[in-house]
Design an enzyme around this catalytic site. Sequence first.
Site, PDB file in Angstrom:
ATOM      1  N   ASP A   1     -15.756 -15.658 -11.803  1.00 21.13           N
ATOM      2  CA  ASP A   1     -16.731 -14.591 -11.571  1.00 21.13           C
ATOM      3  C   ASP A   1     -16.428 -13.860 -10.258  1.00 21.13           C
ATOM      4  O   ASP A   1     -16.797 -12.702 -10.091  1.00 21.13           O
ATOM      5  CB  ASP A   1     -18.143 -15.191 -11.428  1.00 21.13           C
ATOM      6  CG  ASP A   1     -18.891 -15.228 -12.752  1.00 21.13           C
ATOM      7  OD1 ASP A   1     -18.492 -14.504 -13.687  1.00 21.13           O
ATOM      8  OD2 ASP A   1     -19.874 -15.972 -12.834  1.00 21.13           O
TER       9      ASP A   1
ATOM     10  N   GLY B   1       1.934   5.243   0.231  1.00 19.60           N
ATOM     11  CA  GLY B   1       1.392   4.822  -1.069  1.00 19.60           C
ATOM     12  C   GLY B   1       0.921   5.997  -1.898  1.00 19.60           C
ATOM     13  O   GLY B   1      -0.060   5.891  -2.633  1.00 19.60           O
TER      14      GLY B   1
ATOM     15  N   TYR C   1      -5.718 -11.263   0.300  1.00 17.90           N
ATOM     16  CA  TYR C   1      -5.819  -9.801   0.447  1.00 17.90           C
ATOM     17  C   TYR C   1      -6.758  -9.456   1.603  1.00 17.90           C
ATOM     18  O   TYR C   1      -6.456  -8.603   2.444  1.00 17.90           O
ATOM     19  CB  TYR C   1      -6.349  -9.218  -0.870  1.00 17.90           C
ATOM     20  CG  TYR C   1      -6.422  -7.719  -0.903  1.00 17.90           C
ATOM     21  CD1 TYR C   1      -5.262  -6.953  -1.022  1.00 17.90           C
ATOM     22  CD2 TYR C   1      -7.642  -7.054  -0.833  1.00 17.90           C
ATOM     23  CE1 TYR C   1      -5.332  -5.567  -1.064  1.00 17.90           C
ATOM     24  CE2 TYR C   1      -7.720  -5.678  -0.882  1.00 17.90           C
ATOM     25  CZ  TYR C   1      -6.562  -4.933  -0.995  1.00 17.90           C
ATOM     26  OH  TYR C   1      -6.626  -3.565  -1.040  1.00 17.90           O
TER      27      TYR C   1
ATOM     28  N   THR D   1     -15.626   0.306  -1.452  1.00 19.11           N
ATOM     29  CA  THR D   1     -16.078  -0.646  -2.450  1.00 19.11           C
ATOM     30  C   THR D   1     -15.103  -0.616  -3.646  1.00 19.11           C
ATOM     31  O   THR D   1     -14.071   0.060  -3.581  1.00 19.11           O
ATOM     32  CB  THR D   1     -17.506  -0.248  -2.876  1.00 19.11           C
ATOM     33  OG1 THR D   1     -18.057  -1.310  -3.624  1.00 19.11           O
ATOM     34  CG2 THR D   1     -17.525   1.027  -3.699  1.00 19.11           C
ATOM     35  N   ASN D   2     -15.413  -1.278  -4.762  1.00 15.06           N
ATOM     36  CA  ASN D   2     -14.511  -1.288  -5.932  1.00 15.06           C
ATOM     37  C   ASN D   2     -14.283   0.141  -6.436  1.00 15.06           C
ATOM     38  O   ASN D   2     -15.247   0.850  -6.717  1.00 15.06           O
ATOM     39  CB  ASN D   2     -15.112  -2.126  -7.065  1.00 15.06           C
ATOM     40  CG  ASN D   2     -15.041  -3.621  -6.782  1.00 15.06           C
ATOM     41  OD1 ASN D   2     -15.189  -4.046  -5.642  1.00 15.06           O
ATOM     42  ND2 ASN D   2     -14.809  -4.412  -7.806  1.00 15.06           N
TER      43      ASN D   2
HETATM   44  O1  GFB Z   1     -12.465  -5.848 -10.425  1.00 12.29           O
HETATM   45  P1  GFB Z   1     -12.328  -7.302 -10.479  1.00 12.29           P
HETATM   46  O2  GFB Z   1     -11.121  -7.841 -11.130  1.00 12.29           O
HETATM   47  O3  GFB Z   1     -12.356  -7.948  -9.025  1.00 12.29           O
HETATM   48  O4  GFB Z   1     -13.581  -7.877 -11.315  1.00 12.29           O
HETATM   49  P2  GFB Z   1     -13.404  -8.283  -7.844  1.00 12.29           P
HETATM   50  C1  GFB Z   1     -14.626  -8.443 -11.002  1.00 12.29           C
HETATM   51  C2  GFB Z   1     -15.606  -9.040 -12.010  1.00 12.29           C
HETATM   52  O5  GFB Z   1     -15.429  -8.574 -13.341  1.00 12.29           O
HETATM   53  C3  GFB Z   1     -15.508 -10.551 -12.048  1.00 12.29           C
HETATM   54  C4  GFB Z   1     -15.416  -9.668 -14.232  1.00 12.29           C
HETATM   55  O6  GFB Z   1     -16.823 -11.073 -12.043  1.00 12.29           O
HETATM   56  C5  GFB Z   1     -14.835 -10.814 -13.387  1.00 12.29           C
HETATM   57  O7  GFB Z   1     -15.164 -12.084 -13.916  1.00 12.29           O
HETATM   58  N1  GFB Z   1     -14.640  -9.338 -15.436  1.00 12.29           N
HETATM   59  C6  GFB Z   1     -15.097  -9.373 -16.717  1.00 12.29           C
HETATM   60  C7  GFB Z   1     -13.348  -8.960 -15.478  1.00 12.29           C
HETATM   61  N2  GFB Z   1     -14.131  -9.061 -17.573  1.00 12.29           N
HETATM   62  C8  GFB Z   1     -13.036  -8.784 -16.838  1.00 12.29           C
HETATM   63  C9  GFB Z   1     -11.717  -8.391 -17.198  1.00 12.29           C
HETATM   64  O8  GFB Z   1     -11.350  -8.230 -18.362  1.00 12.29           O
HETATM   65  N3  GFB Z   1     -10.847  -8.172 -16.168  1.00 12.29           N
HETATM   66  C10 GFB Z   1     -11.226  -8.338 -14.837  1.00 12.29           C
HETATM   67  N4  GFB Z   1     -10.328  -8.092 -13.869  1.00 12.29           N
HETATM   68  N5  GFB Z   1     -12.459  -8.743 -14.490  1.00 12.29           N
HETATM   69  C11 GFB Z   1     -11.400  -7.559  -6.437  1.00 12.29           C
HETATM   70  C12 GFB Z   1     -10.519  -8.282  -5.467  1.00 12.29           C
HETATM   71  O9  GFB Z   1     -12.456  -8.402  -6.644  1.00 12.29           O
HETATM   72  O10 GFB Z   1     -11.951  -6.375  -5.919  1.00 12.29           O
HETATM   73  C13 GFB Z   1      -9.610  -7.399  -4.729  1.00 12.29           C
HETATM   74  O11 GFB Z   1      -9.850  -9.333  -6.133  1.00 12.29           O
HETATM   75  C14 GFB Z   1     -10.257  -6.115  -4.277  1.00 12.29           C
HETATM   76  O12 GFB Z   1      -9.092  -8.074  -3.627  1.00 12.29           O
HETATM   77  C15 GFB Z   1     -11.082  -5.491  -5.370  1.00 12.29           C
HETATM   78  O13 GFB Z   1     -11.042  -6.319  -3.130  1.00 12.29           O
HETATM   79  C16 GFB Z   1     -11.816  -4.249  -4.918  1.00 12.29           C
HETATM   80  O14 GFB Z   1     -14.413  -7.202  -7.664  1.00 12.29           O
HETATM   81  O15 GFB Z   1     -13.982  -9.648  -8.025  1.00 12.29           O
END
Ligand code: GFB
Length: 315
Positions: A270, A11, A137, A165-166
């Site tokens: 969320d 990757g 995932y 983490t993220n």
């Molecule tokens: O990074 P994200 O997409 O994923 O976003 P997770 C998390 C939060 O951001 C949620 C809010 O509470 C969304 O509602 N958010 C607000 C948004 N505006 C936006 C927007 O425009 N785009 C997005 N994408 N979110 C992921 C997992 O979870 O984290 C994966 O789905 C992975 O599997 C990754 O583990 C690290 O933090 O919720």
Amino acid sequence: MHKTDRIYVAGHRGMVGSAVVRALNAAGYANLVTRTHKELNLLDPAAVRAFYADEKPDVAVICAARVGGIGANSSGNATFLYENALIAMNTVMGAYEAGVKRLLFLGSTCIYPRMAPQPIPESALLTSPLEKTNEGYALAKIAGLKLCEFLRRDKGVVYHSLMPTNLYGTGDNYDVVGGHVLPTMIRKFETARVKGDATVPLWGTGTPLREFLHVDDLAAACLFVLEMENPPDLVNVGSGVEITIRELAEKIKAATGCPAAISWDSTKPDGTPRKLCDTSLIRSLGWSPKISLEDGLARTIAEYRASVAAGTVRL
Ligand code: GFB
């Protein structure tokens, strides 16, 4: 790990893999092996087996995965489970069968239960149900880390895992539908600023808490555990700093200088309410993050603007 080791980075074109390649090169590991998706399909066990037999790496670092934000995950759990499980099984088992003695497998803190104690210790794994939006995932990553753990315990190879983490940073995905929140927000605020839009539409309620780590800090953590002789099976990596999605939006709005108002679309998910990982294990071993969110954001926004100017990323 030795400087002359042949190191396969799976990757290497992704955000994490390319950061790991940069960190390895900077530390003097020059004998790297890489394959593009076109050259090697990691979903194909026979192709992966043949690759390992030909290249015979000493070390493998598994950064390859189908990744995405909450939108991509929640509408694609089947694909996220299927592809990531295959990538994990093929790259880890293929390495073992070819005699690779050392392997680092990368996952994500979404492997932990939705209602895990906060900050989340490594011991929270498999103690209660997962978050539904990214269950596919998470299950694939749990299978991968367990395969590493079983091979290490039963066969004596040093296969171990890191759960970041993220992440955000250089080479991120700016797709507003499938991307993670931080790069998506950068793009949305930049687009509104340049086009003069009155509002920026964001997802959910803005109340969830998240922790963000720059990918170069993660790459340093990868090197750190790879250079340990006897690393723990499973190690969390995070910045230790959490903020609400609303606070993140305000920070990015300010850092981009976008005057538009924010509108929250609560019909969008969320996800997990809180996801702060307990990093006491890796800190006790001697690693800590170096890039603050403010510095990382400023750098990422500058890189995004440069990519837009160069035409390699769309506004
Ligand atoms: O990074 P994200 O997409 O994923 O976003 P997770 C998390 C939060 O951001 C949620 C809010 O509470 C969304 O509602 N958010 C607000 C948004 N505006 C936006 C927007 O425009 N785009 C997005 N994408 N979110 C992921 C997992 O979870 O984290 C994966 O789905 C992975 O599997 C990754 O583990 C690290 O933090 O919720």
